[in-house]
Design an enzyme around this catalytic site. Structure first.
Site, mmCIF file in Angstrom:
data_model
loop_
_atom_site.group_PDB
_atom_site.id
_atom_site.type_symbol
_atom_site.label_atom_id
_atom_site.label_comp_id
_atom_site.label_asym_id
_atom_site.label_seq_id
_atom_site.Cartn_x
_atom_site.Cartn_y
_atom_site.Cartn_z
ATOM 1 N N HIS A 271 0.841 -1.202 0.000
ATOM 2 C CA HIS A 271 0.000 0.000 0.000
ATOM 3 C C HIS A 271 0.868 1.240 0.000
ATOM 4 C CE1 HIS A 271 -3.232 2.795 0.969
ATOM 5 N NE2 HIS A 271 -4.023 1.844 0.482
ATOM 6 N N ASP A 322 -7.834 -5.311 -0.918
ATOM 7 C CA ASP A 322 -8.309 -6.149 -2.020
ATOM 8 C C ASP A 322 -8.084 -7.637 -1.787
ATOM 9 O OD1 ASP A 322 -9.395 -4.223 -3.770
ATOM 10 O OD2 ASP A 322 -7.377 -3.538 -4.227
HETATM 11 N N1 ACO Z 1 4.151 -7.427 -4.760
HETATM 12 C C1 ACO Z 1 5.484 -7.457 -4.881
HETATM 13 N N2 ACO Z 1 6.262 -6.406 -4.637
HETATM 14 C C2 ACO Z 1 5.675 -5.262 -4.261
HETATM 15 C C3 ACO Z 1 4.295 -5.157 -4.113
HETATM 16 C C4 ACO Z 1 3.518 -6.302 -4.383
HETATM 17 N N3 ACO Z 1 2.189 -6.271 -4.257
HETATM 18 N N4 ACO Z 1 3.975 -3.907 -3.701
HETATM 19 C C5 ACO Z 1 5.135 -3.240 -3.629
HETATM 20 N N5 ACO Z 1 6.143 -4.059 -3.959
HETATM 21 C C6 ACO Z 1 7.548 -3.719 -4.002
HETATM 22 C C7 ACO Z 1 7.903 -3.173 -5.388
HETATM 23 O O1 ACO Z 1 8.302 -4.173 -6.272
HETATM 24 C C8 ACO Z 1 9.005 -2.210 -5.052
HETATM 25 O O2 ACO Z 1 10.183 -2.941 -4.875
HETATM 26 P P1 ACO Z 1 11.551 -2.413 -5.511
HETATM 27 O O3 ACO Z 1 11.810 -1.104 -4.851
HETATM 28 O O4 ACO Z 1 12.518 -3.508 -5.169
HETATM 29 O O5 ACO Z 1 11.280 -2.295 -6.984
HETATM 30 C C9 ACO Z 1 8.610 -1.668 -3.684
HETATM 31 O O6 ACO Z 1 7.763 -2.655 -3.090
HETATM 32 C C10 ACO Z 1 7.878 -0.344 -3.773
HETATM 33 O O7 ACO Z 1 6.838 -0.464 -4.761
HETATM 34 P P2 ACO Z 1 6.090 0.798 -5.381
HETATM 35 O O8 ACO Z 1 5.227 0.338 -6.505
HETATM 36 O O9 ACO Z 1 7.035 1.912 -5.636
HETATM 37 O O10 ACO Z 1 5.238 1.254 -4.149
HETATM 38 P P3 ACO Z 1 3.902 2.039 -4.198
HETATM 39 O O11 ACO Z 1 3.739 2.675 -2.887
HETATM 40 O O12 ACO Z 1 3.848 2.942 -5.371
HETATM 41 O O13 ACO Z 1 2.901 0.830 -4.438
HETATM 42 C C11 ACO Z 1 0.954 -0.332 -4.803
HETATM 43 C C12 ACO Z 1 1.650 0.726 -3.936
HETATM 44 C C13 ACO Z 1 0.780 0.197 -6.226
HETATM 45 C C14 ACO Z 1 -0.411 -0.579 -4.180
HETATM 46 C C15 ACO Z 1 1.783 -1.633 -4.800
HETATM 47 O O14 ACO Z 1 1.941 -2.108 -3.488
HETATM 48 C C16 ACO Z 1 1.191 -2.708 -5.699
HETATM 49 O O15 ACO Z 1 1.423 -2.712 -6.907
HETATM 50 N N6 ACO Z 1 0.379 -3.637 -5.113
HETATM 51 C C17 ACO Z 1 -0.272 -4.651 -5.915
HETATM 52 C C18 ACO Z 1 -1.553 -4.083 -6.516
HETATM 53 C C19 ACO Z 1 -2.601 -3.860 -5.461
HETATM 54 O O16 ACO Z 1 -2.843 -4.703 -4.600
HETATM 55 N N7 ACO Z 1 -3.253 -2.712 -5.573
HETATM 56 C C20 ACO Z 1 -4.349 -2.332 -4.653
HETATM 57 C C21 ACO Z 1 -3.885 -1.234 -3.727
HETATM 58 S S1 ACO Z 1 -5.127 -0.790 -2.587
HETATM 59 C C22 ACO Z 1 -6.266 -0.016 -3.550
HETATM 60 O O17 ACO Z 1 -5.996 0.725 -4.428
HETATM 61 C C23 ACO Z 1 -7.628 -0.309 -3.297
#
Ligand code: ACO
Length: 387
Positions: A271, A322
């Site tokens: 998140h 989710d």
């Molecule tokens: N699975 C694997 N790795 C992850 C995940 C995940 N779900 N979420 C974050 N990471 C890792 C990324 O790979 C990244 O690693 P790195 O720095 O080695 O490349 C690090 O954590 C940071 O990721 P970002 O995408 O920069 O973090 P951000 O805060 O932008 O991401 C997000 C938030 C988009 C929700 C992300 O956690 C994600 O993609 N989750 C999966 C999709 C999801 O569940 N979305 C629903 C969110 S809640 C909602 O909107 C209702």
């Protein structure tokens, strides 16, 4: 009015907040997402105070009007929702014409646009009129989603039942029969838990559109489009597809190892704001567990629980809203392809409250961008450009 940020000092590079990370874009009284404490507050009420106690009807009223309704106010609000639930025959005819191949979120986006076409007050500006549009959209979104779901199965839409709650009526309109008490309560809790969430991507999108003084329905259409993305609302559908791909609890660990090795994301994990557990997740997990027990089918819950642990061990990632939404909705016999539209059925209350708040105290949302492209290029006539 908030003072604009100071320009960077001469000689220093301006900071770019990629993804608007940590930017406070405005004030709101509607909900607080506290990423450090991992708390969600609706109009002063901690979420734990509301879940299982307040119905979606009460919570949608709370978000829009700033206080929980009295008995009389709730009766009036419920009556208004009931009055607006049915779709005009023209709307039903239009939904029937949608291609069977259309994805449900695309169908919902188009249907919300149609709601605007059939609302004679759609372009009227006074904020009071926005409340009438909000009732219309909060009442009709579940009717639209149920109709989309049934038409995709080749079945005719089912008329709303005024004596049922907002949540139970949805299940009745989708399945053609009244749900059990447990099913109605679980969906009601799901709607409450997802009703609002600060300046999330779809809500911020709605506010940005409202800030141009465009109309309510345009703002909701844009919000639906934003929610459709897999990094936002479509994560619930993707999470269910992930559970189905895993297929059995003992296959969880190999799936996690492969996903990590392939540098892919676990849907329903991570998140932007919460630095610890998503406060909604524990409630969704409990309702998913109860529904699994109610059905005598714990498989999806068991896979989810094992995956939650395995992803924590492998990546130290928390589940988000989710993740258990997926098994909860699946246990309610909601087709996976409809999952993100279910999120919209809940969030329409929050979107509406935010559109009204934005309109009531508006300033055009218009951030700056740091230009990184070339400069001082000379115009070259087309016949002199390299082919
Ligand atoms: N699975 C694997 N790795 C992850 C995940 C995940 N779900 N979420 C974050 N990471 C890792 C990324 O790979 C990244 O690693 P790195 O720095 O080695 O490349 C690090 O954590 C940071 O990721 P970002 O995408 O920069 O973090 P951000 O805060 O932008 O991401 C997000 C938030 C988009 C929700 C992300 O956690 C994600 O993609 N989750 C999966 C999709 C999801 O569940 N979305 C629903 C969110 S809640 C909602 O909107 C209702």
């Amino acid at each position: 009015m908030t003072a604009p940020a100071s320009p960077p000092a001469p000689g220093t590079a301006p900071q770019v907040a990629k993804g608007l990370d940590s930017v406070i874009a405005d004030e709101t009284r509607i909900s607080e997402v506290d990423g450090q404490r991992c708390e969600l507050i609706y109009q002063g009420y901690h979420l734990d105070e509301l879940v299982g106690k307040a119905s979606y009807e009460e919570v949608s009223y709370l978000l829009l009007y700033g206080a929980l309704p009295t008995r009389q106010q709730l009766a009036g609000w419920t009556a208004q929702l009931n009055t607006h639930r049915s779709l005009q025959p023209e709307m039903v005819a239009a939904l029937t014409q949608f291609p069977r191949t259309a994805r449900p979120m695309a169908a919902l986006r188009t249907a919300v646009s149609l709601l605007g076409l059939y609302d004679t007050e759609a372009d009227e500006e006074p904020v009071e009129v926005f409340y009438r549009k909000a009732v219309n959209a909060i009442a009709k979104t579940p009717t639209i989603v149920a109709a989309i779901g049934r038409l995709r199965q080749g079945q005719p839409p089912v008329a709303p039942q005024p004596e049922l709650s907002h949540a139970a009526n949805f299940l009745h309109m989708l399945h053609g029969c009244a749900p059990s008490v447990e099913q109605g309560q679980a969906l009601d809790a799901y709607f409450v838990l997802l009703a609002d969430h600060g300046f999330n991507a779809s809500t911020f999108t709605a506010r940005a559109v409202a800030s141009t003084k465009s109309d309510y329905y345009s703002a909701v259409c844009a919000a639906v489009g934003s929610l459709k993305g897999p990094l936002h609302g479509a994560a619930n559908r993707k999470a269910m597809e992930m559970l189905e791909e895993i297929g059995a609890p003992e296959k969880v660990e190999p799936y996690v190892q492969k996903t990590v090795a392939d540098h892919k994301r676990f849907m329903g994990f991570g998140h932007r704001v919460y630095k610890g557990p998503d406060p909604r997740a524990k409630h969704l997990k409990e309702y998913a567990r109860r529904l699994g027990e109610h059905r005598g089918e714990m498989k999806w819950f068991a896979i989810s629980e094992r995956l939650q642990e395995a992803v924590w061990n492998a990546k130290k990632l928390y589940i988000n809203v989710d993740f258990y939404s997926a098994s909860l909705l699946h246990y309610l016999d909601i087709p996976t392809e409809l999952f993100t539209t279910m999120f919209a059925c809940a969030r329409i209350a929050g979107w509406s409250a935010h559109i009204i708040e934005q309109a009531a105290n508006n300033r055009l949302i218009r951030p700056l961008a740091l230009y990184t492209g070339p400069r001082n290029l000379r115009f070259v006539p087309i016949d002199q450009r390299p082919s």
